[in-house]
Motif scaffolding. Structure first.
Motif, PDB file in Angstrom:
ATOM      1  N   SER A  91      26.048  72.452  72.499  1.00  0.00           N
ATOM      2  CA  SER A  91      24.693  72.859  72.863  1.00  0.00           C
ATOM      3  C   SER A  91      23.639  72.047  72.103  1.00  0.00           C
ATOM      4  O   SER A  91      22.614  71.652  72.669  1.00  0.00           O
ATOM      5  CB  SER A  91      24.511  74.353  72.588  1.00  0.00           C
ATOM      6  N   ILE A  92      23.897  71.785  70.824  1.00  0.00           N
ATOM      7  CA  ILE A  92      22.968  70.956  70.039  1.00  0.00           C
ATOM      8  C   ILE A  92      22.908  69.541  70.605  1.00  0.00           C
ATOM      9  O   ILE A  92      21.823  68.983  70.851  1.00  0.00           O
ATOM     10  CB  ILE A  92      23.394  70.918  68.561  1.00  0.00           C
ATOM     11  N   LEU A 285      20.567  83.210  67.096  1.00  0.00           N
ATOM     12  CA  LEU A 285      21.668  82.450  67.668  1.00  0.00           C
ATOM     13  C   LEU A 285      21.994  82.931  69.081  1.00  0.00           C
ATOM     14  O   LEU A 285      21.904  84.123  69.384  1.00  0.00           O
ATOM     15  CB  LEU A 285      22.908  82.569  66.784  1.00  0.00           C
ATOM     16  N   GLY A 286      22.421  81.997  69.927  1.00  0.00           N
ATOM     17  CA  GLY A 286      22.775  82.340  71.302  1.00  0.00           C
ATOM     18  C   GLY A 286      24.070  83.119  71.403  1.00  0.00           C
ATOM     19  O   GLY A 286      24.329  83.765  72.415  1.00  0.00           O
ATOM     20  N   LEU A 287      24.906  83.063  70.365  1.00  0.00           N
ATOM     21  CA  LEU A 287      26.157  83.811  70.342  1.00  0.00           C
ATOM     22  C   LEU A 287      26.001  84.983  69.391  1.00  0.00           C
ATOM     23  O   LEU A 287      25.572  84.814  68.250  1.00  0.00           O
ATOM     24  CB  LEU A 287      27.324  82.921  69.896  1.00  0.00           C
ATOM     25  N   ALA A 288      26.344  86.180  69.862  1.00  0.00           N
ATOM     26  CA  ALA A 288      26.128  87.406  69.088  1.00  0.00           C
ATOM     27  C   ALA A 288      27.158  87.551  67.973  1.00  0.00           C
ATOM     28  O   ALA A 288      28.253  87.008  68.040  1.00  0.00           O
ATOM     29  CB  ALA A 288      26.181  88.617  70.014  1.00  0.00           C
ATOM     30  N   GLY A 289      26.780  88.325  66.952  1.00  0.00           N
ATOM     31  CA  GLY A 289      27.682  88.617  65.842  1.00  0.00           C
ATOM     32  C   GLY A 289      27.254  87.894  64.585  1.00  0.00           C
ATOM     33  O   GLY A 289      27.005  86.681  64.610  1.00  0.00           O
ATOM     34  N   ASP A 290      27.160  88.628  63.484  1.00  0.00           N
ATOM     35  CA  ASP A 290      26.746  88.013  62.219  1.00  0.00           C
ATOM     36  C   ASP A 290      27.686  86.899  61.787  1.00  0.00           C
ATOM     37  O   ASP A 290      27.270  85.925  61.143  1.00  0.00           O
ATOM     38  CB  ASP A 290      26.684  89.079  61.116  1.00  0.00           C
ATOM     39  N   PHE A 291      28.967  87.038  62.123  1.00  0.00           N
ATOM     40  CA  PHE A 291      29.951  86.029  61.726  1.00  0.00           C
ATOM     41  C   PHE A 291      29.688  84.679  62.371  1.00  0.00           C
ATOM     42  O   PHE A 291      30.196  83.651  61.899  1.00  0.00           O
ATOM     43  CB  PHE A 291      31.360  86.512  62.089  1.00  0.00           C
ATOM     44  N   ALA A 303      27.291  68.137  64.239  1.00  0.00           N
ATOM     45  CA  ALA A 303      26.363  67.452  65.144  1.00  0.00           C
ATOM     46  C   ALA A 303      25.502  66.448  64.382  1.00  0.00           C
ATOM     47  O   ALA A 303      25.247  65.334  64.869  1.00  0.00           O
ATOM     48  CB  ALA A 303      25.481  68.481  65.851  1.00  0.00           C
ATOM     49  N   ARG A 304      25.047  66.851  63.186  1.00  0.00           N
ATOM     50  CA  ARG A 304      24.201  65.939  62.400  1.00  0.00           C
ATOM     51  C   ARG A 304      24.983  64.678  62.024  1.00  0.00           C
ATOM     52  O   ARG A 304      24.485  63.552  62.164  1.00  0.00           O
ATOM     53  CB  ARG A 304      23.708  66.645  61.133  1.00  0.00           C
ATOM     54  N   ILE A 329      17.445  73.563  66.655  1.00  0.00           N
ATOM     55  CA  ILE A 329      17.088  74.985  66.774  1.00  0.00           C
ATOM     56  C   ILE A 329      17.309  75.480  68.197  1.00  0.00           C
ATOM     57  O   ILE A 329      17.908  76.542  68.422  1.00  0.00           O
ATOM     58  CB  ILE A 329      15.624  75.202  66.337  1.00  0.00           C
ATOM     59  N   LYS A 330      16.851  74.703  69.177  1.00  0.00           N
ATOM     60  CA  LYS A 330      17.043  75.110  70.570  1.00  0.00           C
ATOM     61  C   LYS A 330      18.522  75.171  70.919  1.00  0.00           C
ATOM     62  O   LYS A 330      18.985  76.095  71.595  1.00  0.00           O
ATOM     63  CB  LYS A 330      16.320  74.154  71.513  1.00  0.00           C
ATOM     64  N   GLY A 331      19.283  74.181  70.456  1.00  0.00           N
ATOM     65  CA  GLY A 331      20.712  74.157  70.739  1.00  0.00           C
ATOM     66  C   GLY A 331      21.420  75.401  70.221  1.00  0.00           C
ATOM     67  O   GLY A 331      22.276  75.973  70.897  1.00  0.00           O
ATOM     68  N   LEU A 332      21.058  75.839  69.026  1.00  0.00           N
ATOM     69  CA  LEU A 332      21.653  77.050  68.456  1.00  0.00           C
ATOM     70  C   LEU A 332      21.244  78.290  69.235  1.00  0.00           C
ATOM     71  O   LEU A 332      22.040  79.218  69.421  1.00  0.00           O
ATOM     72  CB  LEU A 332      21.240  77.199  66.987  1.00  0.00           C
TER      73      LEU A 332
END
Length: 517
Positions: A91-92, A285-291, A303-304, A329-332
């Motif tokens: 996504s990033i 984050l686009g994916l749920a869950g603190d983990f 990615a960097r 940020i958008k990718g995340l």
């Protein structure tokens, strides 16, 4: 696979997607390959043999490992979170692909397993390749392997060459390399299947960067029973001269010593351990869950590093920190990954039902998935709401242990499931799987006789024996029947937790979409 079957599949004039899937499914219980391996006896290193076969099959397709360097590969392993990490990374990088001068034109992603369609495993620019391309490339590989030969003395397990084909996962791995090379992919992300050292993906010669997510005890029959042996195997993806990033190992910190030793042994150019605290708190984050924060941090570093190698971003000087760009940020924030902490609410024909879905199938992943579910329902559970658990784990010896971990995390005196449903992974009430979801590597007798489902129901009985409010238990032979039962409860609001198997989750998503063939 018989010679007759091989010949029929190779000479088919139709060559449709369905033909490709039918051929692929013969490789799930590839009799010819299994028998060839058995003949070698017990003293052969079958793991080394397996990875050597991948090198040989790609050679017969006309490739050498160094040829794949033009794909600019990112290689990711781990026990849990590696699929999510790959999704964040993709996504990033997608944000830079869409940006003029971003240095990337086509992004390939190879992951496993799939949920609804096998094409999910081979993606380009965020989408599974279409059915026509899958069929085209599938049969290019099939025909090439049917008309080329291997040295009999070096590769006795690949004989006869026109009959023996790679096993299911191995074939898809080889196919992915062929697809990405043919389609001109210039960035590829590869998720390891199992382990690292001997995994089918580990023919990569010079990755731009490697990553290891959180480690746990899993696949012990292949990787060993200790975290040290598992870490040793996972680090087999490290390559001389390539950098590596590793998630902090909160559950098994002792694994870091093995990782550091292996990094030196294998000559990685840089090894860094990342922490979840590195993600700014204001990023959703686009994916749920603190983990997922830990997976997101690892993806950022992968990615960097990758973009630096491609000269899209300037190098980070020693001691400097990396400030997230708008693209990062958008990718995340827009990352998506079906079947992992996924919520589906009020789907047409399923009004009043909220599905909380996670394909967790290890003790560690069930632990985090059930904690996520419990947190999601905190302070928002009216008394009229029915709570349902839909669970299966068809192929693991520790299925009852997974169920016990889920019970421990979710059920309390004030929080119980009204109904607990155990099904097989069979898709439809007709007794059929969708062809993309056929699973031939499980015992048909166990499935037909509902042996595991009965064992799970008995285990729940014992777990629930002293509960203030006991659950009603149900055993169904297929997912569709289980879903129809849940639908019958929807005069009231229903909250359903689906967990235990990605195969179960994939079948559920197909049924919810009514995606009949």
């Amino acid at each position: 696979m018989t010679s007759e079957t091989s010949m029929r599949l190779s000479t088919s004039t139709t060559r449709t997607y369905k033909d490709a899937i039918n051929a692929l499914n013969t490789l799930q219980s590839n009799f010819a390959s299994i028998e060839a391996i058995k003949k070698l006896g017990p003293n052969v290193n079958k793991n080394q043999l397996s990875i050597n076969e991948v090198y040989e099959y790609t050679r017969r397709l006309g490739y050498q490992p160094k040829d794949f360097n033009k794909l600019n590969l990112i290689h990711v392993t781990g026990t849990k979170g590696k699929g999510s990490t790959c999704a964040f990374t993709e996504s990033i990088l997608e944000q830079y692909r869409l940006k003029n001068g971003g240095g990337i034109s086509k992004i390939g992603l190879f992951t496993s397993p799939h949920l609804k369609t096998v094409r999910e495993r081979v993606r380009i620019n965020g989408r599974p390749i279409d059915e026509n391309k899958f069929a085209k490339y599938f049969f290019e590989v099939w025909d090439k392997l049917s008309t080329t030969e291997s040295d009999v003395e070096k590769f006795p397990t690949l004989q006869p060459s026109d009959t023996v084909k790679p096993m299911y996962f191995k074939y898809l791995t080889i196919l992915s390399f062929h697809v990405f090379m043919s389609e001109g992919v210039d960035t590829a992300i590869y998720e390891v299947g199992v382990g690292g050292t001997y995994d089918s993906t580990n023919i990569i010669d010079q990755p731009t960067v490697c990553g290891i997510t959180s480690l746990g005890i899993d696949h012990t029959f292949m990787l060993g029973t200790t975290i040290e042996s598992i870490a040793h195997n996972k680090t087999g993806i490290f390559k001389k001269g390539s950098p590596a990033y590793v998630s902090e190992q909160l559950e098994y910190p002792e694994s870091l010593k093995v990782i550091e030793e292996r990094a030196k042994e294998l000559g990685v150019s840089k090894l860094e351990v990342v922490s979840a605290s590195e993600i700014p708190k204001d990023i959703k984050l686009g994916l749920a869950g603190d983990f997922q924060k830990l997976n997101a941090v690892l993806a950022v570093q992968l990615a960097r590093e990758h973009l630096t190698k491609l000269n899209v971003l300037p190098p980070i000087e020693a001691g400097e920190s990396f400030t997230l760009t708008p693209e990062f940020i958008k990718g995340l924030e827009v990352a998506k990954w079906e079947g992992r902490c996924q919520i589906i609410k009020d789907k047409p024909t399923f009004e009043n039902i909220t599905w909380y879905i996670d394909g967790a199938h290890t003790l560690e992943s069930v632990n985090v998935a059930s904690s996520w579910f419990r947190k999601e329902l905190t302070n928002k559970a009216p008394t009229s709401t029915k709570r349902v658990l839909l669970f299966n784990q068809q192929s693991r010896e520790n299925a009852t242990a997974l169920l016990a971990k889920l019970y421990e995390n979710v059920v309390t005196d004030s929080f119980a499931f009204d109904h607990v449903i155990f099904t097989t992974n069979v898709t439809w009430s007709s007794g059929k799987y969708n062809s993309d979801l056929v699973s031939l590597n499980t015992s048909k007798e166990q499935v037909d006789k509902l042996i595991i489902q009965k064992e799970l129901a008995e285990a729940w009985n014992e777990l629930d024996s002293s509960a203030t409010k006991k659950s009603r238990k149900h055993i169904f032979a297929d997912i569709e029947t289980g879903v129809n039962f849940i639908k019958s409860l929807s005069e009231d609001k229903v909250e359903v937790f689906v967990c235990g198997s990605l195969h179960l989750v994939g079948g559920l998503l197909v049924v919810l979409d009514n995606d009949t063939e």
